[in-house]
Design an enzyme around this catalytic site. Structure first.
Site, PDB file in Angstrom:
ATOM      1  N   HIS A 159       1.126  -1.097   0.008  1.00 55.00           N
ATOM      2  CA  HIS A 159      -0.076   0.030  -0.040  1.00 55.00           C
ATOM      3  C   HIS A 159       0.782   1.163  -0.009  1.00 55.00           C
ATOM      4  CE1 HIS A 159      -4.157  -2.348   1.658  1.00 55.00           C
ATOM      5  NE2 HIS A 159      -3.460  -2.611   0.520  1.00 55.00           N
ATOM      6  N   THR A 203     -25.038  -4.035 -30.813  1.00 49.13           N
ATOM      7  CA  THR A 203     -23.846  -3.503 -30.989  1.00 49.13           C
ATOM      8  C   THR A 203     -22.767  -4.492 -31.283  1.00 49.13           C
ATOM      9  OG1 THR A 203     -24.533  -1.401 -29.610  1.00 49.13           O
ATOM     10  CG2 THR A 203     -22.349  -1.761 -29.967  1.00 49.13           C
ATOM     11  N   ARG A 253      -6.047  -0.467 -27.118  1.00 51.19           N
ATOM     12  CA  ARG A 253      -4.795  -0.799 -27.812  1.00 51.19           C
ATOM     13  C   ARG A 253      -4.117   0.499 -28.228  1.00 51.19           C
ATOM     14  NH1 ARG A 253      -9.322  -1.776 -30.539  1.00 51.19           N
ATOM     15  NH2 ARG A 253      -9.676  -0.795 -32.648  1.00 51.19           N
ATOM     16  N   LEU A 313     -13.259  -3.633 -28.656  1.00 52.11           N
ATOM     17  CA  LEU A 313     -13.425  -2.814 -27.214  1.00 52.11           C
ATOM     18  C   LEU A 313     -12.246  -2.930 -26.533  1.00 52.11           C
ATOM     19  CD1 LEU A 313     -17.098  -4.127 -26.420  1.00 52.11           C
ATOM     20  CD2 LEU A 313     -16.139  -1.958 -27.457  1.00 52.11           C
ATOM     21  N   LEU A 338     -29.444  -0.066 -24.543  1.00 47.11           N
ATOM     22  CA  LEU A 338     -28.863  -0.476 -23.295  1.00 47.11           C
ATOM     23  C   LEU A 338     -28.716   0.881 -22.589  1.00 47.11           C
ATOM     24  CD1 LEU A 338     -27.613  -1.970 -21.371  1.00 47.11           C
ATOM     25  CD2 LEU A 338     -25.420  -2.192 -22.790  1.00 47.11           C
ATOM     26  N   ARG A 352     -10.894   3.802 -21.530  1.00 44.93           N
ATOM     27  CA  ARG A 352     -11.285   2.164 -21.414  1.00 44.93           C
ATOM     28  C   ARG A 352     -10.074   1.672 -20.506  1.00 44.93           C
ATOM     29  NH1 ARG A 352     -12.027   0.443 -27.812  1.00 44.93           N
ATOM     30  NH2 ARG A 352     -13.965   0.851 -27.984  1.00 44.93           N
ATOM     31  N   GLU A 394       1.192   3.653   1.980  1.00 46.07           N
ATOM     32  CA  GLU A 394       2.092   3.998   3.210  1.00 46.07           C
ATOM     33  C   GLU A 394       3.148   3.244   3.368  1.00 46.07           C
ATOM     34  OE1 GLU A 394      -2.527   3.886   4.367  1.00 46.07           O
ATOM     35  OE2 GLU A 394      -1.165   3.210   3.092  1.00 46.07           O
TER      36      GLU A 394
END
EC number: 3.5.4.26
Length: 350
Positions: A51, A201, A212, A209, A293, A189, A53
């Site tokens: 983390h 779609t 790249r 999708l 959608l 994305r 810290e």
């Protein structure tokens, strides 16, 4: 800007460097300050890794390590107090005898949610809470929504002509936004855990999708809603080796990185899918179409942000109308060549 805010601003700068790599954990930055001098910095770099810290304390040079127990730790999110992928940061702070901790915001995650602060206080650590709190909340809006609303943070995105169409009448795919905007969409994305489209779609556009055009970040999970699980086998989403989830009513099976996942048929479709995404630790979703959608999510109030790209030089005489964004509050806009990009949040967030 007072010193507390200046150092917290630095925490936020550091935290952003973990974008796209730490989900479902939050982005967190930490700064260790002695006598108005930064002696250590760190941020959460990778999910499952140390983390902020830990990285901050470890970054202190050997000749300055004796100053740690006289320094102030600034951290954008409450230190954790539980054993997860890593040990509790609250114990690390106590072990290093850091006398004061300045915290941007309390952690809404049930396993933390004040427990880290309380543990530090009981050990005699001075706590300052709420420095740049709004900015810290904005940074981790996905994380906060996921834990408070028990669903992913949902971003709606579409591109439209200057007269409000997202496609023409022809079955041929139409590219509406320009190349510069497309690169920015790939950056978008890369910042989310998943991308969602509907069956129509997926078939009409046969999209990849992927991100790249924005390398260096993990690929998001692609998701398609296909009730009967009978998408054509030639689609890129089913054949390019990247991970795809197909939400459907009939089967749960996996093959070649394509995972068919069944939603709870006893619940409304979108609510059932979002609930399942929550259970799967999907913290955020970029919804890229289609119109049906997007409109269903808008009408159900199941969205947190909308990004609308308008090609100011393109008119479409007839075709598929863009969704109607209702109950929205305009935030800001930008121009990329001939594309005008507007950002909205639900009006209820005012």
């Amino acid at each position: 800007m007072e010193w507390n805010e200046a150092y917290m601003q630095r925490c936020l700068q550091l935290a952003k460097m973990g974008a796209g790599r730490v989900q479902p954990n939050p982005m967190v930055g930490a700064v260790l300050v002695y006598d108005d001098t930064i002696i250590g910095e760190g941020f959460h770099r990778q999910y499952g890794g140390p983390h902020a810290e830990v990285n901050c304390i470890n970054s202190v040079k050997p000749e300055n390590r004796h100053l740690i127990q006289q320094a102030t730790l600034y951290v954008s999110l409450e230190p954790c107090a539980h054993y997860g992928k890593t040990p509790p940061c609250s114990l690390l702070i106590i072990q290093h005898k850091i006398p004061k901790v300045v915290i941007g915001m309390q952690d809404p995650f049930a396993s933390v949610n004040g427990k880290g602060i309380e543990q530090l206080k009981q050990a005699g650590v001075e706590i300052v809470l709420g420095v740049l709190e709004n900015e810290c909340k904005a940074l981790n809006k996905r994380f906060i929504t996921y834990h408070t609303k028990k669903r992913p943070y949902i971003i709606l995105k579409w591109a439209q002509s200057n007269n409000g169409f997202i496609a023409g009448k022809s079955s041929d795919r139409m590219y509406i936004s320009n190349e510069l905007t497309n690169r920015m969409v790939h950056e978008w994305r890369s910042e989310e855990a998943a991308i969602l489209v509907g069956r129509n779609t997926a078939i009409a556009d046969n999209p990849a999708l992927t991100n790249r055009y924005w390398p260096g970040k993990p690929q998001p999970i692609r998701m398609v809603i296909d009730a009967h699980a009978n998408l054509p086998n030639h689609l890129q989403l089913l054949n390019d080796g990247q991970v795809t989830w197909v939400w459907n009513q009939h089967k749960t099976v996996s093959e070649n990185n394509v995972h068919f996942k069944q939603w709870d048929n006893k619940k409304p479709t979108l609510a059932a899918i979002l609930e399942a995404c929550y259970q799967e630790n999907i913290q955020s979703i970029l919804v890229e179409g289609g119109t049906n959608l997007l409109q269903q999510l808008i009408d159900a109030g199941l969205w947190d942000e909308a990004r609308i790209i308008t090609n100011t030089t393109l008119s479409i005489s007839d075709g598929l109308k863009a969704p109607s964004l209702i109950g929205a509050k305009y935030i800001y806009s930008q121009i990329l060549q001939n594309d005008f990009i507007e950002y909205f949040i639900p009006a209820e967030h005012e």
